[in-house]
Design a protein around this motif. Structure first.
Motif, PDB file in Angstrom:
ATOM      1  N   CYS A 189      39.341  40.925  63.762  1.00  0.00           N
ATOM      2  CA  CYS A 189      40.623  41.498  64.155  1.00  0.00           C
ATOM      3  C   CYS A 189      41.298  42.108  62.927  1.00  0.00           C
ATOM      4  CB  CYS A 189      41.509  40.413  64.755  1.00  0.00           C
ATOM      5  SG  CYS A 189      43.134  41.050  65.202  1.00  0.00           S
ATOM      6  N   HIS A 222      44.300  42.623  62.414  1.00  0.00           N
ATOM      7  CA  HIS A 222      45.606  42.050  62.090  1.00  0.00           C
ATOM      8  C   HIS A 222      45.478  41.057  60.947  1.00  0.00           C
ATOM      9  CE1 HIS A 222      49.193  39.288  63.232  1.00  0.00           C
ATOM     10  NE2 HIS A 222      49.572  40.201  62.364  1.00  0.00           N
ATOM     11  N   ARG A 223      44.996  39.863  61.243  1.00  0.00           N
ATOM     12  CA  ARG A 223      44.903  38.868  60.168  1.00  0.00           C
ATOM     13  C   ARG A 223      43.464  38.385  59.980  1.00  0.00           C
ATOM     14  NH1 ARG A 223      50.246  36.499  60.694  1.00  0.00           N
ATOM     15  NH2 ARG A 223      49.537  34.471  59.971  1.00  0.00           N
ATOM     16  N   CYS A 282      42.752  39.596  71.069  1.00  0.00           N
ATOM     17  CA  CYS A 282      42.660  38.564  70.042  1.00  0.00           C
ATOM     18  C   CYS A 282      43.430  37.330  70.488  1.00  0.00           C
ATOM     19  CB  CYS A 282      43.196  39.101  68.719  1.00  0.00           C
ATOM     20  SG  CYS A 282      43.021  37.893  67.382  1.00  0.00           S
ATOM     21  N   TYR A 316      44.719  35.124  68.718  1.00  0.00           N
ATOM     22  CA  TYR A 316      45.723  34.645  67.764  1.00  0.00           C
ATOM     23  C   TYR A 316      47.099  35.244  68.068  1.00  0.00           C
ATOM     24  CZ  TYR A 316      47.029  32.661  63.159  1.00  0.00           C
ATOM     25  OH  TYR A 316      47.579  31.936  62.141  1.00  0.00           O
ATOM     26  N   HIS A 317      47.235  36.609  68.031  1.00  0.00           N
ATOM     27  CA  HIS A 317      48.547  37.219  68.306  1.00  0.00           C
ATOM     28  C   HIS A 317      48.459  38.320  69.354  1.00  0.00           C
ATOM     29  CE1 HIS A 317      48.277  35.987  63.995  1.00  0.00           C
ATOM     30  NE2 HIS A 317      49.372  35.301  64.316  1.00  0.00           N
ATOM     31  N   TRP A 362      46.699  41.103  69.827  1.00  0.00           N
ATOM     32  CA  TRP A 362      46.410  42.533  69.680  1.00  0.00           C
ATOM     33  C   TRP A 362      45.249  42.839  70.639  1.00  0.00           C
ATOM     34  CZ3 TRP A 362      46.530  45.149  64.202  1.00  0.00           C
ATOM     35  CH2 TRP A 362      47.759  44.909  63.592  1.00  0.00           C
TER      36      TRP A 362
END
Ligand code: FES
Ligand SMILES: [Fe+2]
Length: 440
Positions: free
Chosen positions: A83, A85-86, A104, A106-107, A109
């Protein structure tokens, strides 16, 4: 390593012997990943592993976690499984269907199936920042190049260099032979594969695949036991024993038979071993299959295809293919002393079920992790790696028929079936890859 890397590498590989460091040094391993596995064409998987839009399959290319996915337009993409993002892995599972998008966990996206960024939660909070939905740095990164040959998908993580077909050169026969043997000209993967961790360097596995001296020694006891049963069946019934006995009894062939095989080396490190695998018994199943082949191809072409005597093809540095029995093993190096192999087999489209059973028999009797044959080989791999890690000597010998490999236009042929030509040839290509550097 000290001095220039190029001269250090060149000093490790001589025409007839190779320094043990090539197998046991973690720094060399890191350089191999950078200059070979993350630099040249590597097998990812077969298109039939991702039949429907959203289907994905994850794997390793060099040290990189990659995901092969089928998009809505039918195109197969190979993307980094990361991803933007992170950095979380987007697909933690080995395979599945991700639906219309990758999301994703996690957050949240979300990405289209070609890897482009679709949506980001609370996007208004990015206003006035350098974030931009259309900026490629926020999309899943694709492999630099992805190409498929007859359904077999490869990717290349570096730019430049030849296209896949040019790269494969003589090793392209592996895929032509496998697919041509299908009356419909295509194969389909059998889900799923065996995965096996070998306690040895990846090159030890590849070198073993075309080593025609070891079968009648390493596999002697398994082969002899199968031959005794095979002969007993033939004596009792007056008929030929089923082909599956032959798969193992063939390992007892004496040296002079193995010596009739023909090994060749092609540009970029690929090698072939030619020899007759005895796959045309006159039983009803084989006759039905041959009739289907004739119907689709005509008698002459069918005969040409069935007459191909290819035992094994090494697609350097990533595949060992046994096309007449629709098997392949993909090599995924983990570290200098650990190698993952994926053991796959395929169905011939349009062939009778019995021909698939023949492939499955070979898979279970010879290539699967639980077979006696594979166990013998694994033991050799571990023993070689352990011995090479010791200080009992610095060199690995590839002297058998050294200095006697005729070659023309970059193609090498062996003077004997048991020549160590393939090992010398692969290490010559290895030196070229390692000293030319990566294009990343
Ligand atoms: S790490 Fe993937 S959305 Fe945050
Ligand atoms: Fe073996």
């Amino acid at each position: 390593m000290d001095g220039s890397i190029t001269s250090d590498i060149r000093a490790l590989v001589e025409p007839d012997r190779v320094h043990r460091k090539c197998y046991t040094d973690p720094e060399i391993f890191a350089l191999e990943m950078q200059n070979i596995h993350e630099n040249t064409w590597i097998y990812v998987g077969h298109e039939s592993q991702v039949k429907n839009p959203g289907d994905y399959y994850t794997t390793l290319v060099g040290r990189q976690p990659m995901v092969m996915v089928r998009a809505k337009d039918g195109k197969v993409h190979v993307l980094y499984n990361r991803c933007p993002h992170r950095g979380a892995l987007l697909c933690p599972d080995r395979h599945g269907n991700t639906g219309q998008t990758f999301k994703c966990s996690y957050h949240a996206w979300r990405f289209n199936l070609d890897g482009s960024l679709l949506k980001v939660p609370v996007v208004e909070q990015y206003e006035g920042t350098r974030f931009d939905l259309s900026d490629k740095q926020f999309h899943m990164k694709p492999a630099e190049r992805t190409e498929s040959y007859r359904g077999f998908v490869f990717c290349k993580l570096s730019h430049g260099g030849p296209d896949l077909k040019t790269h494969l050169s003589g090793a392209i026969r592996a895929f032509d032979d496998m697919c041509d043997r299908a009356p419909e000209g295509e194969v389909e993967v059998v889900p799923t594969c065996f995965r096996m961790i070998q306690k040895s360097n990846w090159k030890i596995f590849l070198e073993n695949q075309l080593d025609a001296v070891h079968p009648s020694i390493t596999h002697e006891s398994s082969g002899r036991a199968a031959r005794e049963v095979e002969q007993d069946i033939e004596k009792r019934t007056g008929k030929k024993a089923p082909l599956s006995y032959h798969y193992i009894s063939a390992f007892t062939e004496p040296f002079f038979r193995w010596d009739t095989l023909n090994t060749m080396g092609f540009p970029n490190g690929h090698c072939t071993l030619e020899g007759y695998m005895g796959l045309r018994p006159r039983d009803p199943d084989t006759l039905e299959y041959e009739a289907a082949m004739e119907k689709h191809y005509g008698k002459k072409r069918a005969e040409e295809i069935l007459g191909v005597n290819l035992h094994h093809v090494l697609v350097y540095p990533c595949l060992s293919v046994q096309s007449p029995l629709q098997q392949l093993r993909a090599v995924r190096p983990i570290s200098h002393d650990r190698t993952l192999t994926e053991i796959w087999h395929f169905r011939l489209k349009g062939a009778p079920e019995a021909i698939y059973r023949r492939s499955l028999d070979y898979y279970y009797l010879v290539n699967a992790p639980s077979t006696m044959i594979n166990a013998d080989d694994l033991d050799n791999f571990w023993r070689c790696h352990t011995g090479l890690s010791s200080e009992g000597g610095d060199w690995v010998s590839f002297h058998r028929n050294a200095g006697q490999d005729p070659h023309k236009d970059g193609v090498y042929t062996s003077v004997t079936g048991m020549s160590e030509l393939p090992m010398r040839h692969m290490m010559k290509a290895w030196t070229e890859y390692m000293t030319q550097g990566a294009r990343r």
